[in-house]
Design an enzyme around this catalytic site. Structure first.
Site, PDB file in Angstrom:
ATOM      1  N   LYS A   1       0.839  -1.208   0.000  1.00 24.77           N
ATOM      2  CA  LYS A   1       0.000   0.000   0.000  1.00 24.77           C
ATOM      3  C   LYS A   1       0.876   1.261   0.000  1.00 24.77           C
ATOM      4  CE  LYS A   1      -2.146  -1.219   3.812  1.00 24.77           C
ATOM      5  NZ  LYS A   1      -1.485  -2.513   4.109  1.00 24.77           N
TER       6      LYS A   1
ATOM      7  N   ARG B   1     -10.108   0.280   8.839  1.00 22.92           N
ATOM      8  CA  ARG B   1      -9.806  -1.144   8.892  1.00 22.92           C
ATOM      9  C   ARG B   1     -10.667  -1.894   9.903  1.00 22.92           C
ATOM     10  NH1 ARG B   1      -3.707  -0.019   8.981  1.00 22.92           N
ATOM     11  NH2 ARG B   1      -3.024  -2.044   9.657  1.00 22.92           N
TER      12      ARG B   1
ATOM     13  N   ARG C   1      11.522  -5.377   5.051  1.00 26.66           N
ATOM     14  CA  ARG C   1      11.282  -3.951   4.781  1.00 26.66           C
ATOM     15  C   ARG C   1      12.244  -3.072   5.579  1.00 26.66           C
ATOM     16  NH1 ARG C   1       5.491  -1.723   5.416  1.00 26.66           N
ATOM     17  NH2 ARG C   1       5.626  -2.984   7.300  1.00 26.66           N
TER      18      ARG C   1
ATOM     19  N   ARG D   1      10.978  -1.046  11.184  1.00 21.91           N
ATOM     20  CA  ARG D   1       9.864  -0.767  12.097  1.00 21.91           C
ATOM     21  C   ARG D   1       9.814  -1.762  13.256  1.00 21.91           C
ATOM     22  NH1 ARG D   1       4.677   0.180   8.251  1.00 21.91           N
ATOM     23  NH2 ARG D   1       3.744  -1.163   9.843  1.00 21.91           N
TER      24      ARG D   1
ATOM     25  N   ARG E   1      -0.832  -9.156  13.086  1.00 20.01           N
ATOM     26  CA  ARG E   1      -1.377  -8.157  12.143  1.00 20.01           C
ATOM     27  C   ARG E   1      -2.207  -8.841  11.056  1.00 20.01           C
ATOM     28  NH1 ARG E   1       4.096  -5.232  10.796  1.00 20.01           N
ATOM     29  NH2 ARG E   1       2.892  -4.182   9.176  1.00 20.01           N
TER      30      ARG E   1
END
Ligand code: AP5
Length: 209
Positions: A11, A86, A125, A153, A164
């Site tokens: 996203k 969400r 990431r 992160r 998640r």
């Protein structure tokens, strides 16, 4: 415009292209919450524990944050929401706010990626704290001059990814039919290179017009 998809679907990566194309602000609930945590605000202090575990931050906090943000002057000609709504209460609150403001929803882009590809995308990431650019150790390595300053992160751990993904399936997928019934949902296959996904998004948006 709204971007929906599982964690690590791409996203944020695709949002960079979309905001450039449409010249609208990128309103990412995750980025806003991370900024609040960093600055140590009351919201950030409340959100931090939920985020580290991969749990959702309570609806009332996130709804207030986003409704305030979309009322700002730079969002009056359009905006792209990434990571919000969400949950059902978030979708209902957004719907009510948009109706009150007389604003129509043009498109909800759903980027679909199977769970088995998510772990590698998320644990690899890295992001650039100076520019916000998103990289991946394998799929999108940073240039050598940027690589030393990259950060990871706190919620990009294997344990948090499981939580998640579970939240995505239990809380977020139930809102998809709501947008499908309104005829604004566009499903995009998120498997392939980022450029291939961008091309699919471009054609999904062209189909709409
Ligand atoms: P948030 O920041 O929204 O995280 P997320 O939804 O889990 O999504 P991500 O940012 O992890 O992934 P992405 O889809 O943007 O993927 P990206 O482009 O980076 O939320 C974080 C937390 O904040 C939540 O867990 C929750 O606690 C809280 N929160 C936020 N919003 C909330 C809300 N509305 N309500 C309650 N709580 C909320 O890509 C991932 C990686 O893959 C990158 O390394 C990238 O380079 C790579 N990549 C991208 N595309 C491709 C591709 N096509 N092929 C290969 N690699 C790719």
């Amino acid at each position: 415009m709204i971007l929906i998809g599982p964690p690590g679907a791409g996203k944020g990566t695709q949002a960079a292209f979309l905001v450039d194309t449409f010249r609208i602000p990128h309103i990412s609930s995750g980025d806003m919450l991370r900024a609040a945590v960093k600055e140590g605000s009351a919201l950030g202090k409340q959100a931090d524990d939920y985020m580290k575990k991969g749990a959702l931050v309570p609806d009332d906090l996130v709804i207030a944050m986003i409704i305030e943000r979309i009322g700002k002057p730079d969002a009056q000609s359009g905006f792209m929401l990434d990571g919000f709504p969400r949950t059902r209460p978030q979708a209902q609150a957004l719907d009510a706010a948009l109706t009150n403001a007389g604003v129509g929803l043009d498109v909800v882009l759903l980027i679909e990626v199977p769970d088995e590809l998510i772990l590698e995308r998320i644990t690899g990431r890295r992001s650039d704290p100076q520019t916000g650019a998103i990289y991946h150790v394998k799929f999108n390595p940073a240039p050598p001059d940027v690589a030393p300053r990259l950060v990871q992160r706190k919620d990009d751990t294997a344990e948090a990814v499981g939580a998640r993904l579970a939240k995505y399936h239990s809380e977020t997928t139930p809102i998809i039919p709501f947008y499908q019934q309104r005829g604004v949902l566009r499903r995009v296959d998120g498997v392939g290179t980022p450029a291939e996904v961008t091309a699919r998004i471009t054609s999904a948006l062209a189909d709409k017009s």
